[in-house]
Write an enzyme that holds these catalytic residues in place. Structure first.
Site, PDB file in Angstrom:
ATOM      1  N   LYS A 287       0.780  -1.081   0.034  1.00 36.32           N
ATOM      2  CA  LYS A 287       0.022  -0.144  -0.019  1.00 36.32           C
ATOM      3  C   LYS A 287       0.965   1.298   0.107  1.00 36.32           C
ATOM      4  O   LYS A 287       1.919   1.308   0.817  1.00 36.32           O
ATOM      5  CB  LYS A 287      -0.861  -0.065   1.145  1.00 36.32           C
ATOM      6  CG  LYS A 287      -1.794   1.061   1.281  1.00 36.32           C
ATOM      7  CD  LYS A 287      -2.766   0.745   2.343  1.00 36.32           C
ATOM      8  CE  LYS A 287      -3.916   1.957   2.513  1.00 36.32           C
ATOM      9  NZ  LYS A 287      -4.839   2.058   3.596  1.00 36.32           N
TER      10      LYS A 287
ATOM     11  N   SER B  96     -10.761   0.124   7.070  1.00 33.77           N
ATOM     12  CA  SER B  96      -9.958   0.349   5.751  1.00 33.77           C
ATOM     13  C   SER B  96      -9.184  -1.031   5.196  1.00 33.77           C
ATOM     14  O   SER B  96      -8.689  -1.100   4.146  1.00 33.77           O
ATOM     15  CB  SER B  96      -8.872   1.440   5.655  1.00 33.77           C
ATOM     16  OG  SER B  96      -9.373   2.646   5.772  1.00 33.77           O
TER      17      SER B  96
ATOM     18  N   SER C  64     -10.115   2.350   2.671  1.00 34.17           N
ATOM     19  CA  SER C  64      -9.074   3.254   1.755  1.00 34.17           C
ATOM     20  C   SER C  64      -8.073   1.948   0.985  1.00 34.17           C
ATOM     21  O   SER C  64      -7.458   2.365   0.052  1.00 34.17           O
ATOM     22  CB  SER C  64      -8.205   3.961   2.395  1.00 34.17           C
ATOM     23  OG  SER C  64      -7.316   3.374   3.596  1.00 34.17           O
TER      24      SER C  64
END
Length: 521
Positions: free
Chosen positions: A79, A211, A187
């Site tokens: 990420k 998330s 997210s």
């Protein structure tokens, strides 16, 4: 070569150690898959071809000497919130344009020390603020799953390996995909989409209010938010420091256990990380849950919850009961205050954390007539709309005259939420079963969501309590809705008792089976 990307981490680990495949072959298979699919899915914002191949070559050398680590040769996606030395790290924000850190986050350093291979950096909501992966400066991630329509065909069917339809005797149900693009959740949408679409064997992610778990549920993957302090936050771009926690997104529960073992550690550079041994989470899989007490919170039955979600919840209850668990009704009375309290605490911490992005030392700089003008222009141009909204909310609730009324009250509510869980666990409950999300994935640029940010925030209704209380929570795929989209169930555990979540999650996974999208990209 393409079949290599279908291997789970566990399966690839076995083949690599047996020298049936090489890390170079496995890495090349994933790089080819990324190059072919990323134009359609937008899961990666940077692909590190050369670095991945170099790391794979080094892994093959260690494997040849039988000195490989726990994740030797396993290709992972990272990420964009995790600092990776010399590699694009921008939290998918314009304000961090061109930033490549001179350091490595502790979590990624742990993974590389165990032999993992970095494929690249994954798309995400800007500064991890979002529930749909639409706030990224690099554009939205597209969910590899699509809604489908079922058509029943009555004729003899003996066998098929096509995931597009299932057969039952002489009846075949064929599902036709529609063309509507869906969000992967956020997210960590890039992480979830990449794992679901076989563009990495596993991915790092972060969870501030859901998330990891919400995008996992939207994509048919497994996502765990460990206990706060289980993984170091050092080198991860901060959103809300008292809520953020790193964790893995993987294709199955076993892979999640394998990855978390490597990610977790105490860290002198992060004083909120906890100095306690990291268990062998994989060893918990397959252990009996007979006698385990599973709580069902009445407050999680919310108005307007789709029938699909309620039916899935009941299935999960039945699966755990059939495996020998005791099902008990429980109450978490302050749940209804969790979402509003979260959207005071998180923006308040974000407004403080994001004050450092001023155009002076790194990232974007927009010239101004003086330093104040430069600050203002840089921040105005550098931050997206959702990030600005949260900074303004956070600044407001921390301002003189409002701090006591909002922020202080929200922190008191947070204490009450934590106490609710403590009382339930003290009464003998081992884990809590809830839905992971209030719905399946919704459309990109959904007009209702765009017009009313609160509707978007409601996607976190089942997940934020876990962050507010600092507890571990796992989302496990448990079924498909009537439109063929994946749905997940959530298990919540005692602090640092991820092993119980893995035990119970594995039971759900075994009962529900595994799910993969029909390829259209």
């Amino acid at each position: 070569m393409t079949d290599l990307t279908n291997l789970t981490i566990s399966e690839a680990r076995t083949k690599l150690r047996a020298k049936e495949i090489t890390a170079a072959e496995l890495t090349d298979a994933y790089l080819c898959a990324i190059d072919s699919a990323n134009g359609s899915l937008n899961a990666y914002v940077a692909v590190t071809h050369d670095q991945a191949r170099a790391m794979a070559k080094a892994s093959d050398e260690r494997l040849a000497n039988n000195s490989g680590g726990a994740l030797e040769g396993i290709p992972l996606g990272i990420k964009d919130l995790f600092g990776t030395e010399g590699v694009h790290t921008q939290a998918c924000s314009h304000v961090l344009d061109g930033f490549k850190p001179r350091y490595e986050s502790t979590v990624t350093a742990n993974l590389w020390a165990d032999g993992a291979v970095m494929l690249g950096k994954l798309n995400m909501d800007e500064f991890a603020m979002g529930s749909s992966n639409e706030t990224s400066y690099y554009g939205p991630v597209i969910n590899p799953w699509r809604r489908s329509r079922a058509t029943t065909i009555v004729r003899p069917v003996t066998h098929t390996g096509d995931a597009a339809f299932v057969s039952d005797g002489g009846v075949r149900t064929e599902r036709t995909l529609d063309n509507m693009q869906l969000v992967p959740g956020g997210s960590s949408g890039g992480s979830a989409a990449a794992v679901s679409a076989f563009l990495c064997a596993g991915a790092t992610a972060t969870d501030t209010g859901g998330s990891i778990r919400q995008p996992a549920a939207f994509t048919g993957t497994v996502g765990i938010k460990p206990t706060y302090g289980r993984c170091s936050r050092w080198g991860i771009v901060a959103f809300a420091s008292s809520l953020d926690q790193a964790g893995p997104i993987t294709r199955d529960v076993r892979d999640s256990a394998i990855m978390l073992k490597s990610m977790a550690s105490v860290d002198a550079k992060d004083t909120t990380s906890v100095d306690r041994p990291v268990p062998d989470y994989e060893a918990a899989l397959g252990q009996s849950i007979r006698g385990m007490k599973v709580g069902i919170p009445r407050e999680y039955r919310v108005d307007g919850m789709p029938d699909d979600i309620e039916a899935l919840w009941q299935k999960g209850i039945a699966w755990l009961k059939d495996a020998g668990a005791e099902i008990v009704d429980i109450s978490l009375p302050h749940t209804k205050y969790a979402l509003p309290a979260y959207y005071i605490v998180a923006p308040a911490e974000a407004s403080s954390n994001l004050a450092r992005y001023d155009g002076v030392r790194y990232g974007l700089r927009v010239p101004g007539k003086d330093i104040i003008d430069m600050y203002e222009k840089t921040r105005a141009a550098g931050f997206g709309r959702e990030v600005k909204r949260r900074i303004m909310i956070g600044t407001y609730v921390l301002s003189a005259g409002y701090y006591d009324a909002y922020y202080l009250q929200a922190q008191k509510v947070r204490t009450l939420i934590k106490r609710d869980f403590e009382q339930v666990f003290a009464a003998g409950v081992d884990t809590i079963l809830t839905p992971a999300t209030p719905s399946a994935a919704f459309g990109v640029a959904d007009e209702d969501m765009a017009a009313d940010p609160v509707k978007m925030y409601l996607n976190d209704i089942f997940t934020v309590t876990v962050n507010m209380a600092g507890l571990p929570g796992i989302a496990v795929p448990a079924g498909l809705d009537e439109k063929g989209l994946p749905l997940g169930l959530q298990l919540i555990g005692r602090p640092f008792d991820e092993e119980t979540l893995y035990r119970a999650g594995h039971v759900i996974e075994q009962a529900a089976g595994r799910f993969a999208p029909q390829k259209w990209w």
